[in-house]
Design a protein around this motif. Structure first.
Motif, PDB file in Angstrom:
ATOM      1  N   LEU A  45       0.854  -1.184   0.000  1.00 17.34           N
ATOM      2  CA  LEU A  45       0.000   0.000   0.000  1.00 17.34           C
ATOM      3  C   LEU A  45       0.893   1.238   0.000  1.00 17.34           C
ATOM      4  N   LEU A  46       0.449   2.297  -0.661  1.00 19.10           N
ATOM      5  CA  LEU A  46       1.261   3.507  -0.794  1.00 19.10           C
ATOM      6  C   LEU A  46       0.512   4.712  -0.237  1.00 19.10           C
ATOM      7  N   ALA A  47       1.265   5.613   0.390  1.00 25.53           N
ATOM      8  CA  ALA A  47       0.699   6.870   0.878  1.00 25.53           C
ATOM      9  C   ALA A  47       1.731   7.973   0.672  1.00 25.53           C
ATOM     10  N   ASP A  48       1.271   9.139   0.193  1.00 26.53           N
ATOM     11  CA  ASP A  48       2.200  10.240  -0.087  1.00 26.53           C
ATOM     12  C   ASP A  48       2.269  11.260   1.051  1.00 26.53           C
ATOM     13  N   SER A  49       1.651  10.950   2.200  1.00 23.33           N
ATOM     14  CA  SER A  49       1.698  11.860   3.353  1.00 23.33           C
ATOM     15  C   SER A  49       1.331  11.089   4.609  1.00 23.33           C
ATOM     16  N   GLY A  50       1.660  11.682   5.754  1.00 28.50           N
ATOM     17  CA  GLY A  50       1.287  11.053   7.012  1.00 28.50           C
ATOM     18  C   GLY A  50      -0.218  10.983   7.182  1.00 28.50           C
ATOM     19  N   ALA A  51      -0.908  12.028   6.772  1.00 24.45           N
ATOM     20  CA  ALA A  51      -2.368  12.041   6.920  1.00 24.45           C
ATOM     21  C   ALA A  51      -3.012  10.925   6.113  1.00 24.45           C
ATOM     22  N   ARG A  52      -2.544  10.745   4.871  1.00 25.13           N
ATOM     23  CA  ARG A  52      -3.095   9.674   4.025  1.00 25.13           C
ATOM     24  C   ARG A  52      -2.801   8.308   4.643  1.00 25.13           C
ATOM     25  N   ALA A  53      -1.616   8.154   5.227  1.00 29.95           N
ATOM     26  CA  ALA A  53      -1.260   6.885   5.854  1.00 29.95           C
ATOM     27  C   ALA A  53      -2.211   6.565   6.999  1.00 29.95           C
ATOM     28  N   LEU A  54      -2.561   7.573   7.817  1.00 34.50           N
ATOM     29  CA  LEU A  54      -3.478   7.341   8.937  1.00 34.50           C
ATOM     30  C   LEU A  54      -4.880   7.004   8.442  1.00 34.50           C
ATOM     31  N   GLU A  55      -5.292   7.568   7.308  1.00 30.71           N
ATOM     32  CA  GLU A  55      -6.590   7.209   6.727  1.00 30.71           C
ATOM     33  C   GLU A  55      -6.625   5.733   6.342  1.00 30.71           C
ATOM     34  N   ILE A  56      -5.544   5.272   5.716  1.00 28.86           N
ATOM     35  CA  ILE A  56      -5.482   3.859   5.307  1.00 28.86           C
ATOM     36  C   ILE A  56      -5.506   2.952   6.534  1.00 28.86           C
ATOM     37  N   LEU A  57      -4.765   3.327   7.571  1.00 29.12           N
ATOM     38  CA  LEU A  57      -4.718   2.506   8.775  1.00 29.12           C
ATOM     39  C   LEU A  57      -6.084   2.427   9.451  1.00 29.12           C
ATOM     40  N   ALA A  58      -6.879   3.483   9.350  1.00 31.24           N
ATOM     41  CA  ALA A  58      -8.204   3.487   9.966  1.00 31.24           C
ATOM     42  C   ALA A  58      -9.185   2.604   9.199  1.00 31.24           C
ATOM     43  N   GLN A  59      -8.870   2.290   7.928  1.00 32.86           N
ATOM     44  CA  GLN A  59      -9.785   1.537   7.075  1.00 32.86           C
ATOM     45  C   GLN A  59      -9.488   0.045   7.042  1.00 32.86           C
ATOM     46  N   ARG A  60      -8.236  -0.357   7.311  1.00 31.31           N
ATOM     47  CA  ARG A  60      -7.876  -1.761   7.129  1.00 31.31           C
ATOM     48  C   ARG A  60      -6.640  -2.085   7.967  1.00 31.31           C
ATOM     49  N   PRO A  61      -6.443  -3.361   8.270  1.00 28.85           N
ATOM     50  CA  PRO A  61      -5.252  -3.744   9.043  1.00 28.85           C
ATOM     51  C   PRO A  61      -3.987  -3.651   8.188  1.00 28.85           C
ATOM     52  N   VAL A  62      -2.884  -3.249   8.822  1.00 28.67           N
ATOM     53  CA  VAL A  62      -1.572  -3.147   8.166  1.00 28.67           C
ATOM     54  C   VAL A  62      -0.532  -3.764   9.103  1.00 28.67           C
ATOM     55  N   ASP A  63       0.313  -4.613   8.543  1.00 33.35           N
ATOM     56  CA  ASP A  63       1.322  -5.288   9.364  1.00 33.35           C
ATOM     57  C   ASP A  63       2.545  -4.419   9.626  1.00 33.35           C
ATOM     58  N   LEU A  64       2.964  -3.611   8.644  1.00 33.68           N
ATOM     59  CA  LEU A  64       4.217  -2.866   8.775  1.00 33.68           C
ATOM     60  C   LEU A  64       4.102  -1.530   8.055  1.00 33.68           C
ATOM     61  N   VAL A  65       4.558  -0.477   8.721  1.00 32.79           N
ATOM     62  CA  VAL A  65       4.617   0.856   8.113  1.00 32.79           C
ATOM     63  C   VAL A  65       6.082   1.261   7.992  1.00 32.79           C
ATOM     64  N   MET A  66       6.513   1.611   6.778  1.00 31.87           N
ATOM     65  CA  MET A  66       7.862   2.147   6.562  1.00 31.87           C
ATOM     66  C   MET A  66       7.703   3.572   6.028  1.00 31.87           C
ATOM     67  N   SER A  67       8.179   4.553   6.830  1.00 32.16           N
ATOM     68  CA  SER A  67       7.939   5.955   6.497  1.00 32.16           C
ATOM     69  C   SER A  67       9.246   6.710   6.315  1.00 32.16           C
ATOM     70  N   ASP A  68       9.234   7.642   5.346  1.00 30.17           N
ATOM     71  CA  ASP A  68      10.347   8.574   5.187  1.00 30.17           C
ATOM     72  C   ASP A  68      10.378   9.511   6.397  1.00 30.17           C
ATOM     73  N   ALA A  69      11.590   9.937   6.808  1.00 30.97           N
ATOM     74  CA  ALA A  69      11.724  10.817   7.975  1.00 30.97           C
ATOM     75  C   ALA A  69      11.314  12.255   7.666  1.00 30.97           C
ATOM     76  N   ARG A  70      11.693  12.743   6.472  1.00 29.99           N
ATOM     77  CA  ARG A  70      11.476  14.153   6.132  1.00 29.99           C
ATOM     78  C   ARG A  70      10.257  14.288   5.205  1.00 29.99           C
ATOM     79  N   MET A  71       9.121  14.734   5.748  1.00 29.12           N
ATOM     80  CA  MET A  71       7.923  14.973   4.951  1.00 29.12           C
ATOM     81  C   MET A  71       7.258  16.256   5.452  1.00 29.12           C
ATOM     82  N   PRO A  72       6.596  16.994   4.579  1.00 30.54           N
ATOM     83  CA  PRO A  72       5.899  18.204   5.024  1.00 30.54           C
ATOM     84  C   PRO A  72       4.697  17.857   5.885  1.00 30.54           C
ATOM     85  N   ASP A  73       4.279  18.822   6.722  1.00 30.66           N
ATOM     86  CA  ASP A  73       3.104  18.709   7.590  1.00 30.66           C
ATOM     87  C   ASP A  73       3.306  17.718   8.739  1.00 30.66           C
TER      88      ASP A  73
END
Length: 452
Positions: free
Chosen positions: A40-68
């Motif tokens: 699954l792909l997300a281009d922001s932290g907010a989008r990632a939290l939306e996906i997590l609220a909709q379905r189970p996810v085993d692992l999140v790998m996030s870039d350190a430097r993102m806006p917002d």
């Protein structure tokens, strides 16, 4: 917030990749296309939290430097709302404060640098998901034990008939729990070793020390008969002893300690404390972190960071210093001139009672002689001489290199008088001092001239 259930058995593990750069997401998606994961792909932290609220996810790998919302903040939110989801920080910056924030607030499970090594990244993902699977299996087994205990109470009237079979079942369950717990501990040690290999990628290949230090520490633990807990703590300390150097520049990482200028010397002397502070929040790492904090203390009290002296230095930290210095002397990370293994052991012997515990040095030399194939310093047939002490007929036991690294003589060379004079002249011209490893030919049989 009620956490969604994890991936059901038989389903593909789900990975959520978060980065504000589309090219990075595309690269990761291509890399993982052939892997048994649902990506699954997300281009922001907010989008990632939306996906997590909709379905189970085993692992999140996030870039350190993102806006917002930066990666450390996102992973802290993931930890709060979805604690069973594994968390990995991916960054292209050697930003110690971001790493500390991610460790303390997000309690990340791994840290990867951009650009990543594909094989190492795949290995980290596999190890992390295997660790998660082991945790879930342990919880399942714990629930199984609870259910079996309930059934025992309900079936008390039939206890005498079923006691033999039930005892066997409980014993099997207990064995499975022990096995699962041991696997968890092993996975933690493995994770520290994998992380150390990734950290080493910032160094040139000939200055990557962690793997050699881990292997030699294991040989010492086996030789000294250390128990499993002490061996595990020393192994994890060996894997991550230099994690506090991650914020250094590439030039400083590769420079010998003796050539560092004043400001860099201060940063060098602070790295054990920084390494310990990064690891102390992780419960299984606390004893290993204490060994890392004190591994640059010296027997005479002139070390750092706390100037401990003698027996006040933890025993494991004294052993770790012997191993670290032995390897780093050969990699040119302490002195400008690289030493071979024999020269490094001679250096350690020379400074026994000053830098090193004098009661540990000879035992360490014996371990190195037994573990390594190129150590001759513990061989009673080998002598270490200066050029002016050489005699014709002696046989060179190690290659002889000039201080600038140039090969002068190969091992096996028979010393002659003209060769001795050439070595003396070359040594004087270079302004160096050679330690020459030779074996002395057997003396002739006893003379009949007893009055000589």
């Amino acid at each position: 917030m009620e956490e969604l259930q994890p991936t059901e058995p038989g389903q593909r593990p789900s990975l959520l990749l978060v980065d504000d750069e589309e090219s990075i997401l595309n690269s990761l998606r291509r890399l993982l296309r052939s892997q048994p994961y649902e990506v699954l792909l997300a281009d922001s932290g907010a989008r990632a939290l939306e996906i997590l609220a909709q379905r189970p996810v085993d692992l999140v790998m996030s870039d350190a430097r993102m806006p917002d919302m930066d990666g450390a903040t996102l992973l802290a939110r993931v930890r709060e709302g979805y604690p069973a989801t594994r968390r990995i920080l991916l960054t292209g910056y050697a930003d110690l404060s971001t790493i500390v924030k991610a460790v303390n607030e997000g309690q990340i499970h791994q840290y990867l640098s951009k650009p990543w090594n594909d094989e190492e990244l795949l290995l980290i993902l596999r190890q992390t998901l295997e660790y998660q699977h082991a945790e879930r299996e342990l919880k399942r087994l714990q629930q199984l034990v609870l259910e079996q205990n309930r059934q025992l109470k309900v079936s008390n009237a039939e206890l005498e008939k079923r006691v033999a079979s039930r005892t066997a079942e409980l014993q099997q369950t207990a064995d499975m729990l022990d096995l699962a717990y041991e696997e968890l501990k092993h996975s933690y040690v493995t994770g520290t070793e994998v992380f150390s290999l990734l950290a080493n990628l910032r160094l040139p290949a000939d200055k990557q020390t962690n793997r050699k230090i881990i292997e030699l520490v294991r040989a010492c633990c086996a030789s000294y008969g250390l128990d499993e807990t002490a061996s595990r703590d020393l192994t994890m300390a060996a894997a991550l002893y230099n994690i506090g150097k991650l914020s250094w520049s590439d030039a400083m990482l590769a420079a010998p300690a003796e050539l560092l200028r004043h400001a860099d010397q201060e940063r060098y002397r602070a790295y054990p404390s920084q390494s310990e502070s990064l690891l102390m929040t992780l419960e299984p790492m606390q004893d290993a972190a204490r060994l890392i904090l004190h591994h640059q203390e010296r027997w005479d009290g002139s070390g750092f960071p706390q100037h401990l002296r003698g027996e006040a230095i933890p025993w494991g930290a004294r052993l770790l210093k012997l191993v670290v210095d032995f390897i780093e002397l050969q990699c040119g990370l302490i002195l400008e001139r690289r030493m071979n293994s024999d020269e490094a052991l001679l250096f350690i012997r020379k400074y026994a009672g000053r830098l090193y515990d004098p009661n540990m040095v000879e035992g360490f030399v014996r371990v190195c002689a037994a573990y390594l194939n190129d150590v001759t310093v513990d061989d009673p047939t080998v002598r270490v001489l200066g050029t002016r002490d050489l005699q014709a007929g002696m046989v060179l036991r190690r290659n002889l290199n000039a201080d600038n690294g140039m090969l002068l003589l190969n091992a096996g060379k028979v010393i002659s008088e003209p060769l001795v004079q050439k070595l003396i002249a070359f040594e004087a011209m270079e302004g160096g001092h050679y330690s020459i490893f030779v074996s002395v030919p057997e003396a002739p049989g006893p003379s009949l001239d007893i009055g000589h």
